[in-house]
Design an enzyme around this catalytic site. Structure first.
Site, PDB file in Angstrom:
ATOM      1  N   ASP A   1       0.847  -1.192   0.000  1.00  0.00           N
ATOM      2  CA  ASP A   1       0.000   0.000   0.000  1.00  0.00           C
ATOM      3  C   ASP A   1       0.890   1.254   0.000  1.00  0.00           C
ATOM      4  O   ASP A   1       2.051   1.200   0.407  1.00  0.00           O
ATOM      5  CB  ASP A   1      -0.867   0.039   1.268  1.00  0.00           C
ATOM      6  CG  ASP A   1      -1.848  -1.118   1.315  1.00  0.00           C
ATOM      7  OD1 ASP A   1      -2.173  -1.664   0.246  1.00  0.00           O
ATOM      8  OD2 ASP A   1      -2.275  -1.468   2.436  1.00  0.00           O
TER       9      ASP A   1
HETATM   10  N1  URA Z   1      -1.106  -5.869   3.946  1.00  0.00           N
HETATM   11  C1  URA Z   1      -1.619  -4.620   3.967  1.00  0.00           C
HETATM   12  O1  URA Z   1      -2.658  -4.372   4.573  1.00  0.00           O
HETATM   13  N2  URA Z   1      -0.937  -3.665   3.303  1.00  0.00           N
HETATM   14  C2  URA Z   1       0.220  -3.872   2.641  1.00  0.00           C
HETATM   15  O2  URA Z   1       0.785  -2.949   2.077  1.00  0.00           O
HETATM   16  C3  URA Z   1       0.738  -5.183   2.637  1.00  0.00           C
HETATM   17  C4  URA Z   1       0.050  -6.166   3.287  1.00  0.00           C
END
Ligand code: URA
Length: 238
Positions: free
Chosen positions: A102
Site C-alpha cells: 500500500d
Molecule cells: N497488507 C496490507 O494491509 N498492506 C500492505 O501494504 C501489505 C500487506
C-alpha cells in the site's frame, strides 16, 4: 527468462528451428539435455548451452526499500512510483514489482524483469512467506495470536490461511508485532487486524520468501540482488 525465447533471441532462430534444437537434444542446462521450452533460466544460476554455444541472459533483479507515499505501480498520475526511485539506466523494459505494498506501507519491494519468476513467487500454491512488522492501536493479546493461527475471517466472510503473529511489545494504547503470512490478499494485514477490532497505524515489510530487507539499505534506496540472493530463489526457477 524462458529458454525458447532466449534461443530465438540469441540465435535468431525461427520458432520451428528452435523447436528442432530441443527435439535433437541440442539444448542443455547445467550439462543435462533440457526438453522443456518453457524452462526459466538465468545464466548467473545455470549453464545454458545450445548447439555447443553458451548463452547469456540479462534479467534485472532489485531489492528496494520503499518509503511511505510511493505507489507500487509502473505509472501513476498523482504519486511517485517505485520505478521513479530507480536511475534511468536501471528502469529496464518489463521491470515490475513482485506483489504490491500500500502507499502508506514501507519496506521490501522486489522488482524483476523475470515475469516467470514473479509468477511463481506470487502463486498461492507456492505459499511464499511475507514478513511484516506493524504498529497497531490497542493491545494485541494471546487471543489474537490464536485467532491468527486459526485463520482470520474478514468482515464480509473471507477466510485467511493461518498466520504467525508475535508480540514485540504491548500496552493498552499500542502494540508492536511481527507477523508472517503466506497469502497476498488486498490490504491483508490491515484487514486481519480490523477483524480483531484493531487498526494498523504503521506497516513495514521486511521479508519475501528467502529475500530479506538488507539492514544497510536506507529508505528510498535500492540495489541489485547478490548472487547468493539469486541462488536462494533457484527453487522458484522451473
Ligand atoms: N497488507 C496490507 O494491509 N498492506 C500492505 O501494504 C501489505 C500487506
Amino acid at each position: 527468462m524462458r529458454l525458447d525465447k532466449l534461443i530465438e533471441k540469441e540465435l535468431t532462430t525461427s520458432r520451428k528451428e528452435m523447436k528442432r534444437l530441443f527435439v535433437r537434444g541440442k539444448v542443455k542446462v547445467d550439462g543435462k539435455i533440457e526438453r522443456s521450452e518453457a524452462r526459466n533460466v538465468d545464466s548467473r544460476l545455470h549453464h545454458i548451452e545450445v548447439n555447443g554455444r553458451t548463452l547469456s541472459t540479462s534479467e534485472a533483479y532489485y531489492l528496494l526499500n520503499k518509503p511511505q507515499g510511493v505507489v507500487t505501480a509502473n505509472h501513476d498520475h498523482q504519486h511517485q512510483t517505485v520505478l521513479d526511485l530507480l536511475s534511468t539506466n536501471d528502469r529496464k523494459e518489463k521491470l515490475a514489482s513482485v506483489g504490491r505494498l500500500d502507499r502508506d506501507t514501507e519496506g521490501l519491494v522486489f522488482l524483476t524483469t523475470n515475469g516467470q519468476l514473479a509468477y511463481e513467487l506470487l502463486h498461492p500454491v507456492k505459499k511464499v512467506t511475507k514478513c511484516y512488522e506493524a504498529v497497531v492501536n490497542g493491545e494485541v493479546t494471546t487471543e489474537d495470536i490464536a485467532a491468527f493461527q486459526k485463520g482470520i475471517v474478514f468482515h464480509g466472510g473471507e477466510i485467511c490461511q493461518p498466520a504467525q503473529l508475535e508480540i514485540l511489545s504491548a500496552t493498552a494504547e499500542e502494540s508492536r508485532v511481527r507477523l508472517m503470512i503466506q497469502e497476498g490478499k488486498f490490504h491483508q494485514v490491515k484487514k486481519m487486524f480490523l477483524a480483531c477490532g484493531k487498526k494498523v497505524v504503521f506497516l513495514k515489510r521486511y521479508g519475501i520468501g528467502p529475500l530479506m530487507l538488507p539492514a544497510d539499505l536506507t529508505i528510498g534506496r535500492y540495489r541489485e540482488l547478490t548472487v547468493d540472493e539469486l541462488e536462494s530463489l533457484k527453487i522458484y526457477f522451473c
